[in-house]
Design an enzyme around this catalytic site. Structure first.
Site, PDB file in Angstrom:
ATOM      1  N   ARG A  90      90.241  21.239  43.875  1.00  0.00           N
ATOM      2  CA  ARG A  90      91.285  21.391  43.237  1.00  0.00           C
ATOM      3  C   ARG A  90      91.588  22.369  42.169  1.00  0.00           C
ATOM      4  O   ARG A  90      92.211  22.156  41.138  1.00  0.00           O
ATOM      5  CB  ARG A  90      92.323  20.158  42.750  1.00  0.00           C
TER       6      ARG A  90
ATOM      7  N   CYS B 113      99.284  14.068  42.784  1.00  0.00           N
ATOM      8  CA  CYS B 113      98.200  13.408  42.004  1.00  0.00           C
ATOM      9  C   CYS B 113      98.392  13.625  40.717  1.00  0.00           C
ATOM     10  O   CYS B 113      97.979  15.020  40.444  1.00  0.00           O
ATOM     11  CB  CYS B 113      96.941  13.278  42.783  1.00  0.00           C
TER      12      CYS B 113
ATOM     13  N   GLU C 228      95.017  16.558  37.065  1.00  0.00           N
ATOM     14  CA  GLU C 228      95.026  17.332  38.427  1.00  0.00           C
ATOM     15  C   GLU C 228      96.124  18.390  38.275  1.00  0.00           C
ATOM     16  O   GLU C 228      96.176  19.699  38.492  1.00  0.00           O
ATOM     17  CB  GLU C 228      95.310  16.728  39.777  1.00  0.00           C
TER      18      GLU C 228
END
Ligand SMILES: Cc1cc2nc3c(=O)[nH]c(=O)nc-3n(C[C@H](O)[C@H](O)[C@H](O)COP(=O)(O)OP(=O)(O)OC[C@H]3O[C@@H](n4cnc5c(N)ncnc54)[C@H](O)[C@@H]3O)c2cc1C
Length: 311
Positions: free
Chosen positions: A181, A230, A300
């Site tokens: 990510r 998320c 995130e």
């Protein structure tokens, strides 16, 4: 920015496209949270973006490239300088194919799900695991979006990137460092276009994989509610959602922000939530997970913008 600086931009910069001032970012984020950006620019073409970029650089005005706003939390004070929106850069062109691969050129403002659907209709494989991920191709590349073992970096050949003075450079995917990510694309670099390479497969097989991934997503994630996906990254070999759930945080609320009861790593704006409450809830949840398991969760989502001086 001062009102004078904003007026100077309007008069000095030859700009084709739409430009707004003091634009609430809550209108442009999936969380529906965020104070105003000083400038909100939607350039019509690459030349106009280049001129604006150069002008902003010379006048020391900050820029923030925006995709679909589905992975960011904008603070209540809004964003300094200019937010650049890539809405006009929505193209998917075929660059040809051979027996094994199909090559596409994609504008980075293209909605990721439009690209995923297009690939599925053509029988091109490699993006089916990205089923249901909102946002744009540019945002997906910056954060190396993925799920079900698929990541966008795996189909990326190169990107056209605009630097600070408006110059465009082609960068090969191998020269970009991607991780879980994340990528090392600079916050000031603007992705204009991407070249991708997809495998060739039977349309029905690509479609079946896509449908299956989407079904799982719909069952396990509150995708119809206002969230940014998320909130925390999964620690190596673990699920952040599971840790948050086991630390007893499901349903926790601060103001209008609630930890989803469906997937504990999704925080939902249930009404008129503000960034301060969202960040407080992040601290509270991360603290409980640390106390319960000795694990520090890493965000995130990207938190951007300035504090609200009035709060
Ligand atoms: C319901 C839901 C489910 C989700 N599921 C997933 C999932 O399964 N997997 C996953 O990885 N993510 C998931 N996400 C998070 C998010 O959708 C992805 O990270 C998405 O790729 C972000 O794209 P965006 O265009 O919205 O980027 P934004 O949020 O607009 O921006 C993210 C970053 O990219 C930069 N950026 C955007 N466009 C450009 C550009 N053209 N040039 C330079 N920089 C740019 C921004 O400056 C910012 O730093 C989910 C989100 C939601 C709301």
């Amino acid at each position: 920015m001062t009102g004078q600086q904003i007026r100077d931009i309007v008069t000095d910069c030859v700009f084709e496209g739409d430009m707004k001032f003091r634009e609430p970012m809550s209108r442009h984020t999936s969380l529906k949270i965020g104070g105003p950006s000083d400038i909100f620019a939607i350039p019509e073409n690459v030349a106009s973006l280049g001129r604006l970029r150069d002008y902003l650089q010379k006048n020391d005005i900050a820029v923030f490239p925006l995709g679909g706003g589905t992975n960011i939390l904008v603070k209540d004070g809004g964003i300094d300088g200019a937010v650049i929106c890539f809405r006009s850069f929505r193209t998917i062109e075929s660059l040809g194919q051979d027996d094994e691969y199909a090559y596409l050129s994609v504008g980075t403002g293209t909605v990721l799900q439009r690209l995923v659907m297009y690939s599925m209709e053509q029988g091109y494989a490699g993006l089916e695991g990205l089923a249901g991920i909102p946002g744009t191709v540019g945002g997906a590349i910056c954060g190396n979006a993925g799920s079900f073992g698929y990541e966008i970096k795996d189909v990326l050949v190169s990107v056209d990137l605009m630097g600070a003075e408006g110059q465009i450079q082609k960068v090969c995917a191998e020269d970009i460092r991607f991780g879980y990510r994340k990528s090392d694309i600079l916050p000031t670099d603007m992705l204009i276009r991407a070249e991708i390479k997809l495998g060739r497969d039977k349309r029905a097989d690509v479609s079946a994989r896509f449908e299956n991934f989407l079904r799982v997503k719909r069952e396990k994630q509150p995708i119809w509610e206002s969230s940014a996906g998320c909130v925390f990254k999964n620690p190596e070999g673990l699920s952040a959602g599971k840790l948050i759930d086991e630390a007893g945080c499901k349903g926790m609320r601060i103001g209008d922000v609630v930890v989803s009861t469906i997937h504990a790593n999704f925080f939902i704006n249930t009404g008129k939530a503000c960034a301060v409450d969202f960040i407080r809830l992040m601290h509270e949840v991360a603290g409980r997970v640390r106390n319960a398991f000795g694990i520090t969760l890493e965000p995130e989502i990207k938190i951007v913008g300035r504090e609200n001086g009035n709060r």
